[in-house]
Motif scaffolding. Sequence first.
Motif, PDB file in Angstrom:
ATOM      1  N   MET A 116     -35.530 -36.382  17.826  1.00 51.37           N
ATOM      2  CA  MET A 116     -36.131 -35.534  18.827  1.00 51.37           C
ATOM      3  C   MET A 116     -37.484 -34.999  18.363  1.00 51.37           C
ATOM      4  O   MET A 116     -38.411 -34.898  19.149  1.00 51.37           O
ATOM      5  CB  MET A 116     -35.184 -34.371  19.147  1.00 51.37           C
ATOM      6  CG  MET A 116     -35.776 -33.389  20.125  1.00 51.37           C
ATOM      7  SD  MET A 116     -34.754 -31.970  20.500  1.00 51.37           S
ATOM      8  CE  MET A 116     -35.207 -30.869  19.201  1.00 51.37           C
ATOM      9  N   PHE A 117     -37.605 -34.662  17.085  1.00 54.50           N
ATOM     10  CA  PHE A 117     -38.843 -34.059  16.603  1.00 54.50           C
ATOM     11  C   PHE A 117     -40.011 -35.044  16.613  1.00 54.50           C
ATOM     12  O   PHE A 117     -41.156 -34.633  16.800  1.00 54.50           O
ATOM     13  CB  PHE A 117     -38.638 -33.424  15.223  1.00 54.50           C
ATOM     14  CG  PHE A 117     -37.839 -32.154  15.302  1.00 54.50           C
ATOM     15  CD1 PHE A 117     -38.437 -30.966  15.708  1.00 54.50           C
ATOM     16  CD2 PHE A 117     -36.492 -32.140  15.013  1.00 54.50           C
ATOM     17  CE1 PHE A 117     -37.710 -29.798  15.809  1.00 54.50           C
ATOM     18  CE2 PHE A 117     -35.753 -30.972  15.105  1.00 54.50           C
ATOM     19  CZ  PHE A 117     -36.359 -29.803  15.508  1.00 54.50           C
ATOM     20  N   GLU A 118     -39.733 -36.341  16.430  1.00 53.08           N
ATOM     21  CA  GLU A 118     -40.802 -37.328  16.533  1.00 53.08           C
ATOM     22  C   GLU A 118     -41.371 -37.351  17.950  1.00 53.08           C
ATOM     23  O   GLU A 118     -42.579 -37.494  18.142  1.00 53.08           O
ATOM     24  CB  GLU A 118     -40.309 -38.726  16.151  1.00 53.08           C
ATOM     25  CG  GLU A 118     -40.028 -38.895  14.683  1.00 53.08           C
ATOM     26  CD  GLU A 118     -38.549 -38.724  14.369  1.00 53.08           C
ATOM     27  OE1 GLU A 118     -37.703 -38.747  15.285  1.00 53.08           O
ATOM     28  OE2 GLU A 118     -38.237 -38.541  13.184  1.00 53.08           O
ATOM     29  N   VAL A 119     -40.500 -37.202  18.935  1.00 52.06           N
ATOM     30  CA  VAL A 119     -40.941 -37.161  20.332  1.00 52.06           C
ATOM     31  C   VAL A 119     -41.807 -35.922  20.566  1.00 52.06           C
ATOM     32  O   VAL A 119     -42.864 -36.002  21.194  1.00 52.06           O
ATOM     33  CB  VAL A 119     -39.731 -37.174  21.297  1.00 52.06           C
ATOM     34  CG1 VAL A 119     -40.185 -37.007  22.737  1.00 52.06           C
ATOM     35  CG2 VAL A 119     -38.919 -38.458  21.135  1.00 52.06           C
ATOM     36  N   LEU A 120     -41.380 -34.771  20.033  1.00 50.86           N
ATOM     37  CA  LEU A 120     -42.157 -33.538  20.204  1.00 50.86           C
ATOM     38  C   LEU A 120     -43.530 -33.653  19.552  1.00 50.86           C
ATOM     39  O   LEU A 120     -44.531 -33.201  20.116  1.00 50.86           O
ATOM     40  CB  LEU A 120     -41.388 -32.340  19.638  1.00 50.86           C
ATOM     41  CG  LEU A 120     -40.090 -31.978  20.348  1.00 50.86           C
ATOM     42  CD1 LEU A 120     -39.408 -30.812  19.645  1.00 50.86           C
ATOM     43  CD2 LEU A 120     -40.316 -31.666  21.813  1.00 50.86           C
ATOM     44  N   VAL A 121     -43.589 -34.269  18.375  1.00 48.31           N
ATOM     45  CA  VAL A 121     -44.879 -34.464  17.706  1.00 48.31           C
ATOM     46  C   VAL A 121     -45.766 -35.374  18.552  1.00 48.31           C
ATOM     47  O   VAL A 121     -46.964 -35.105  18.711  1.00 48.31           O
ATOM     48  CB  VAL A 121     -44.678 -35.041  16.284  1.00 48.31           C
ATOM     49  CG1 VAL A 121     -45.994 -35.497  15.685  1.00 48.31           C
ATOM     50  CG2 VAL A 121     -44.015 -34.005  15.387  1.00 48.31           C
ATOM     51  N   PHE A 122     -45.199 -36.432  19.108  1.00 52.28           N
ATOM     52  CA  PHE A 122     -45.966 -37.329  19.971  1.00 52.28           C
ATOM     53  C   PHE A 122     -46.530 -36.569  21.169  1.00 52.28           C
ATOM     54  O   PHE A 122     -47.701 -36.722  21.518  1.00 52.28           O
ATOM     55  CB  PHE A 122     -45.091 -38.500  20.446  1.00 52.28           C
ATOM     56  CG  PHE A 122     -45.805 -39.441  21.369  1.00 52.28           C
ATOM     57  CD1 PHE A 122     -46.578 -40.472  20.865  1.00 52.28           C
ATOM     58  CD2 PHE A 122     -45.719 -39.280  22.747  1.00 52.28           C
ATOM     59  CE1 PHE A 122     -47.254 -41.332  21.723  1.00 52.28           C
ATOM     60  CE2 PHE A 122     -46.395 -40.135  23.612  1.00 52.28           C
ATOM     61  CZ  PHE A 122     -47.160 -41.169  23.093  1.00 52.28           C
ATOM     62  N   VAL A 123     -45.706 -35.747  21.793  1.00 49.14           N
ATOM     63  CA  VAL A 123     -46.158 -34.959  22.948  1.00 49.14           C
ATOM     64  C   VAL A 123     -47.278 -34.012  22.529  1.00 49.14           C
ATOM     65  O   VAL A 123     -48.304 -33.900  23.201  1.00 49.14           O
ATOM     66  CB  VAL A 123     -44.977 -34.179  23.586  1.00 49.14           C
ATOM     67  CG1 VAL A 123     -45.459 -33.177  24.615  1.00 49.14           C
ATOM     68  CG2 VAL A 123     -43.987 -35.159  24.217  1.00 49.14           C
ATOM     69  N   TYR A 124     -47.114 -33.331  21.408  1.00 53.61           N
ATOM     70  CA  TYR A 124     -48.131 -32.398  20.919  1.00 53.61           C
ATOM     71  C   TYR A 124     -49.455 -33.119  20.657  1.00 53.61           C
ATOM     72  O   TYR A 124     -50.521 -32.638  21.035  1.00 53.61           O
ATOM     73  CB  TYR A 124     -47.647 -31.707  19.641  1.00 53.61           C
ATOM     74  CG  TYR A 124     -48.666 -30.748  19.077  1.00 53.61           C
ATOM     75  CD1 TYR A 124     -48.779 -29.456  19.578  1.00 53.61           C
ATOM     76  CD2 TYR A 124     -49.530 -31.129  18.052  1.00 53.61           C
ATOM     77  CE1 TYR A 124     -49.720 -28.571  19.079  1.00 53.61           C
ATOM     78  CE2 TYR A 124     -50.470 -30.254  17.548  1.00 53.61           C
ATOM     79  CZ  TYR A 124     -50.564 -28.979  18.061  1.00 53.61           C
ATOM     80  OH  TYR A 124     -51.502 -28.112  17.564  1.00 53.61           O
ATOM     81  N   GLU A 125     -49.384 -34.275  20.014  1.00 51.21           N
ATOM     82  CA  GLU A 125     -50.600 -35.005  19.652  1.00 51.21           C
ATOM     83  C   GLU A 125     -51.304 -35.623  20.858  1.00 51.21           C
ATOM     84  O   GLU A 125     -52.515 -35.813  20.840  1.00 51.21           O
ATOM     85  CB  GLU A 125     -50.277 -36.100  18.641  1.00 51.21           C
ATOM     86  CG  GLU A 125     -49.921 -35.559  17.269  1.00 51.21           C
ATOM     87  CD  GLU A 125     -49.507 -36.637  16.290  1.00 51.21           C
ATOM     88  OE1 GLU A 125     -49.225 -37.788  16.723  1.00 51.21           O
ATOM     89  OE2 GLU A 125     -49.444 -36.326  15.089  1.00 51.21           O
ATOM     90  N   ASN A 126     -50.563 -35.946  21.902  1.00 48.27           N
ATOM     91  CA  ASN A 126     -51.155 -36.638  23.045  1.00 48.27           C
ATOM     92  C   ASN A 126     -51.482 -35.741  24.234  1.00 48.27           C
ATOM     93  O   ASN A 126     -52.243 -36.146  25.110  1.00 48.27           O
ATOM     94  CB  ASN A 126     -50.237 -37.781  23.489  1.00 48.27           C
ATOM     95  CG  ASN A 126     -50.264 -38.912  22.492  1.00 48.27           C
ATOM     96  OD1 ASN A 126     -51.176 -39.724  22.490  1.00 48.27           O
ATOM     97  ND2 ASN A 126     -49.296 -38.945  21.598  1.00 48.27           N
TER      98      ASN A 126
END
Length: 171
Positions: free
Chosen positions: A1-11
């Motif tokens: 889940m945290f990889e998805v959150l990082v992706f959302v934050y970065e994009n």
Amino acid sequence: MFEVLVFVYENYWRGDACPEPEQLGRKLSAQGFDADEIRDALHWLDGLSLATQGVQLTKHADGVSATVSLRSAGDAAIAQSPDSMRVYSSAEQEHIGAECLGFISFLESSGVLPGGMREIVVERAMATPGDPLGLDELKIIVLMVHWSTGVEPDALVLDELCDDTAGRVAH
């Protein structure tokens, strides 16, 4: 889940720039994220959106920084005293862990995490799986709370939240 959150934050640099959950889910799926991770992240982001709806931002004259406070339904709400202390429940202590609670205290005493945002961070941390929560995961939660409220932390704080501290050498 945290990889998805990082992706959302970065994009999506601001919470209001993020697409609706259905469209975001399709974009995340196209990026190759697991369906369960996407579902968990979207559920977590929905809770973050609900938690930050009660946040009131008062922008400062510089146009970048802001004071964050919680909106209350009534005008009779009592403001947090500067001498007050947050006492964590045993469930919070177990789930968040001593290292993360210490980091939250550090951010709060540094003026980076006002009481209202601290409560959102704690609530969102409690909504994550795993015991205890890792410090890197907590940093992602703090970033996502700032992201959702539209308040960008200053550069040194952002560096602390994003930098991998494992390779640092103390001088």
